[in-house]
Write a protein that holds these residues in place. Structure first.
Motif, PDB file in Angstrom:
ATOM      1  N   LYS A   1       0.696  -1.262   0.088  1.00 28.15           N
ATOM      2  CA  LYS A   1       0.074  -0.076  -0.008  1.00 28.15           C
ATOM      3  C   LYS A   1       0.827   1.218  -0.094  1.00 28.15           C
ATOM      4  O   LYS A   1       1.817   1.246   0.932  1.00 28.15           O
ATOM      5  N   VAL A   2       0.635   2.019  -1.017  1.00 28.28           N
ATOM      6  CA  VAL A   2       1.412   3.373  -1.018  1.00 28.28           C
ATOM      7  C   VAL A   2       0.524   4.601  -1.217  1.00 28.28           C
ATOM      8  O   VAL A   2      -0.386   4.621  -2.154  1.00 28.28           O
ATOM      9  N   VAL A   3       0.851   5.441  -0.279  1.00 26.36           N
ATOM     10  CA  VAL A   3       0.064   6.763  -0.429  1.00 26.36           C
ATOM     11  C   VAL A   3       0.629   7.681  -1.216  1.00 26.36           C
ATOM     12  O   VAL A   3       1.850   8.065  -1.350  1.00 26.36           O
ATOM     13  N   GLY A   4      -0.087   8.261  -2.356  1.00 25.01           N
ATOM     14  CA  GLY A   4       0.279   9.212  -3.539  1.00 25.01           C
ATOM     15  C   GLY A   4      -0.066  10.356  -3.153  1.00 25.01           C
ATOM     16  O   GLY A   4      -1.048  10.552  -2.830  1.00 25.01           O
ATOM     17  N   LEU A   5       0.831  11.317  -3.129  1.00 27.11           N
ATOM     18  CA  LEU A   5       0.822  12.942  -2.684  1.00 27.11           C
ATOM     19  C   LEU A   5       1.323  13.631  -3.770  1.00 27.11           C
ATOM     20  O   LEU A   5       2.477  14.098  -3.738  1.00 27.11           O
ATOM     21  N   PRO A   6       0.576  13.833  -4.616  1.00 26.06           N
ATOM     22  CA  PRO A   6       1.115  14.637  -5.793  1.00 26.06           C
ATOM     23  C   PRO A   6       1.547  16.029  -5.673  1.00 26.06           C
ATOM     24  O   PRO A   6       2.558  16.621  -6.023  1.00 26.06           O
ATOM     25  N   GLY A   7       0.827  16.665  -4.524  1.00 28.65           N
ATOM     26  CA  GLY A   7       1.118  17.936  -4.329  1.00 28.65           C
ATOM     27  C   GLY A   7       0.943  19.144  -5.269  1.00 28.65           C
ATOM     28  O   GLY A   7      -0.107  19.134  -6.176  1.00 28.65           O
ATOM     29  N   ASP A   8       1.944  20.248  -5.355  1.00 27.24           N
ATOM     30  CA  ASP A   8       1.617  21.240  -6.182  1.00 27.24           C
ATOM     31  C   ASP A   8       3.021  21.445  -7.207  1.00 27.24           C
ATOM     32  O   ASP A   8       3.742  20.752  -7.223  1.00 27.24           O
TER      33      ASP A   8
ATOM     34  N   GLN B   1      -6.403  15.463   8.133  1.00 27.36           N
ATOM     35  CA  GLN B   1      -6.294  13.970   8.800  1.00 27.36           C
ATOM     36  C   GLN B   1      -6.509  12.845   7.892  1.00 27.36           C
ATOM     37  O   GLN B   1      -5.806  11.740   8.129  1.00 27.36           O
ATOM     38  N   ALA B   2      -7.337  12.917   6.905  1.00 25.84           N
ATOM     39  CA  ALA B   2      -7.435  11.814   5.805  1.00 25.84           C
ATOM     40  C   ALA B   2      -6.101  11.332   5.344  1.00 25.84           C
ATOM     41  O   ALA B   2      -5.822  10.212   5.261  1.00 25.84           O
ATOM     42  N   THR B   3      -5.046  12.412   5.113  1.00 25.31           N
ATOM     43  CA  THR B   3      -3.766  11.921   4.582  1.00 25.31           C
ATOM     44  C   THR B   3      -3.264  11.244   5.766  1.00 25.31           C
ATOM     45  O   THR B   3      -2.476  10.222   5.407  1.00 25.31           O
ATOM     46  N   ILE B   4      -3.112  11.671   6.783  1.00 22.62           N
ATOM     47  CA  ILE B   4      -2.382  11.199   7.988  1.00 22.62           C
ATOM     48  C   ILE B   4      -2.873   9.749   8.169  1.00 22.62           C
ATOM     49  O   ILE B   4      -2.182   8.739   8.385  1.00 22.62           O
ATOM     50  N   ASP B   5      -4.506   9.441   8.274  1.00 25.64           N
ATOM     51  CA  ASP B   5      -4.934   8.200   8.449  1.00 25.64           C
ATOM     52  C   ASP B   5      -4.669   7.212   7.294  1.00 25.64           C
ATOM     53  O   ASP B   5      -4.124   6.064   7.435  1.00 25.64           O
ATOM     54  N   ALA B   6      -4.660   7.687   5.918  1.00 25.75           N
ATOM     55  CA  ALA B   6      -4.015   6.959   4.904  1.00 25.75           C
ATOM     56  C   ALA B   6      -2.581   6.339   5.071  1.00 25.75           C
ATOM     57  O   ALA B   6      -2.351   5.109   4.683  1.00 25.75           O
ATOM     58  N   CYS B   7      -1.813   7.277   5.464  1.00 21.56           N
ATOM     59  CA  CYS B   7      -0.364   7.101   5.782  1.00 21.56           C
ATOM     60  C   CYS B   7      -0.133   5.826   6.616  1.00 21.56           C
ATOM     61  O   CYS B   7       0.571   5.018   6.721  1.00 21.56           O
ATOM     62  N   ARG B   8      -1.011   6.094   7.752  1.00 18.13           N
ATOM     63  CA  ARG B   8      -0.782   5.011   9.050  1.00 18.13           C
ATOM     64  C   ARG B   8      -1.348   3.714   8.341  1.00 18.13           C
ATOM     65  O   ARG B   8      -0.633   2.659   8.961  1.00 18.13           O
ATOM     66  N   LYS B   9      -1.965   3.502   7.372  1.00 21.55           N
ATOM     67  CA  LYS B   9      -1.983   2.228   7.027  1.00 21.55           C
ATOM     68  C   LYS B   9      -1.375   1.641   5.931  1.00 21.55           C
ATOM     69  O   LYS B   9      -1.328   0.731   5.117  1.00 21.55           O
TER      70      LYS B   9
END
Ligand code: IPM
Ligand code: MG
Length: 370
Positions: free
Chosen positions: A14-21, A67-75
């Motif tokens: 599981k990888v969280v993708g954070l495209p950003g700016d 918070q949703a980003t933090i929660d996703a990263c925890r998993k």
């Protein structure tokens, strides 16, 4: 469970993708394309969960790290970040700046150990402003402490005066020293501790703790001391002499941009930010480059090399990381480069497609060095 099923399950991540700016989403798209080919070619499964960070997150809901980003990263096993920031948010108050998203995610996940490998490649020597004879055999690992120091100390401003406190404690120094020493043990077993111990009390604490930890726990590793101003000079005059460079947060930030010039472009430098568990945040060292955002010319190699670091450090896929790096180096050898390096350079998409093509014809049964 058959061992076949077990190994397939083991290779699901599981990888969280954070495209950003800025150019973040462009280089992130490049990473997604390459990951899709890696999955097919090497039998991995990477579940990408895209989330918001930085200016994009501020625009969507007010907070640079929802918070949703933090929660996703925890998993997740890892997070892959494009870049944050841009002139659009420059006038924002301190608590609504895109960079705060990055600082908060580093703090939230205790990502104290930032690895910035600086490796020159012969095909790119000519693009560095430094003379080619200095660039041969440059292979240094910058280990930057990432969750302490002046970045995270108390700050205030009042009546034309301001203060940023730089603070470190024994534990913070000890854990990053151990991480650097373990890396040194895989390499030439030499650490250069970069500080300003002739002026700063925090640097004097660093020296005491680093030498103690190394003497007690890593007697096979050598440590030399270097003041940061001298290090800035030696990094350009004799870069091949360094093995592992260990330093505090602010000095590491500055020295890594400087060191990128050895490689030819800031668009080539990957990074990994690690904690004591397997989780890591992987991002190019470059920023959001608002001046070229949306033009399709961003250099995707720093991001793709960050993907390779993620495969190696958080997902345990060494063979796949090697294959991706070798594919990238083969592209460099053939002059598949962007405009930050060559006139009439190729676009982000063309480079990504070439990398993907070469990866799909990569013989995945061949064992590369592990
Ligand atoms: C880096 C960047 C960040 C830092 C900024 C964007 C906050 O320059 O990762 O090097 O200073 O750490
Ligand atoms: Mg920086």
């Amino acid at each position: 469970m058959s061992s076949d099923t077990a190994s397939r399950l083991e290779r699901t991540f599981k990888v969280v993708g954070l495209p950003g700016d800025g150019i973040g989403p462009e280089v992130y798209a490049s990473a997604c394309q390459v990951l899709a080919v890696m999955e097919e070619q090497f039998g991995l499964r990477i579940e990408l969960d895209e989330q918001l960070i930085g200016g994009a997150a501020i625009d969507a809901g007010g907070s640079p790290l929802p918070q949703a980003t933090i929660d996703a990263c925890r998993k997740a096993d890892a997070a892959l970040l494009g870049a944050v920031g841009g002139p659009k948010w420059d006038g924002n108050p301190a608590d609504k700046r895109p960079e705060l998203g990055l600082l908060k995610i580093r703090a939230e996940f205790n990502l104290f150990c930032n690895l910035r490998p600086i490796v020159t490649h012969p095909a790119l020597h000519g693009f560095s402003p430094i003379k080619p004879d200095r660039l041969a055999n440059v292979d240094l690992m910058l280990v930057r402490e990432l969750t302490g120091g002046i970045y995270f100390g108390k700050k205030w401003r009042k009546d034309g005066q301001a203060e940023d406190i730089c603070s470190y404690n024994r534990e913070e120094i000890t854990r990053v020293t151990r991480a650097a020493a373990r890396i040194a043990q895989q390499r030439d077993r030499r650490i250069t501790l970069v500080d300003k111990a002739n002026v700063l009390e925090t640097s004097r604490l660093w020296r005491e703790v680093v030498h103690q930890v190394i003497a007690d726990e890593f007697p096979d590793v050598q440590v030399e001391n270097m003041f940061v101003d001298a290090a800035a000079m030696h990094l350009l005059s004799r870069p091949a002499d360094f093995d592992v460079m260990l330093t505090e947060n602010l000095f590491g930030d500055i020295l890594s941009d400087e060191a990128s010039m050895l490689c030819g472009s800031l668009g080539l430098l990957p990074s990994a930010s690690l904690n004591e568990e397997q989780f890591g945040l992987y991002e190019p060292v470059h920023g959001s480059a608002p001046d070229i955002a949306g033009k399709g010319i961003a250099n995707p190699y720093a991001m793709l090399l960050s993907v390779a670091m993620m495969l190696r450090h958080s997902l345990g896929c060494n063979r796949e990381a090697d294959a991706l790096e070798q594919t990238i180096f083969s592209c460099w050898n053939d002059g598949i480069l962007t405009v930050d390096l060559v006139e009439n350079g190729l676009g982000t998409r063309e480079i990504t497609e070439t990398v993907c093509q070469r990866l799909s014809s990569h013989d995945s049964s061949r064992r590369t060095a592990e």
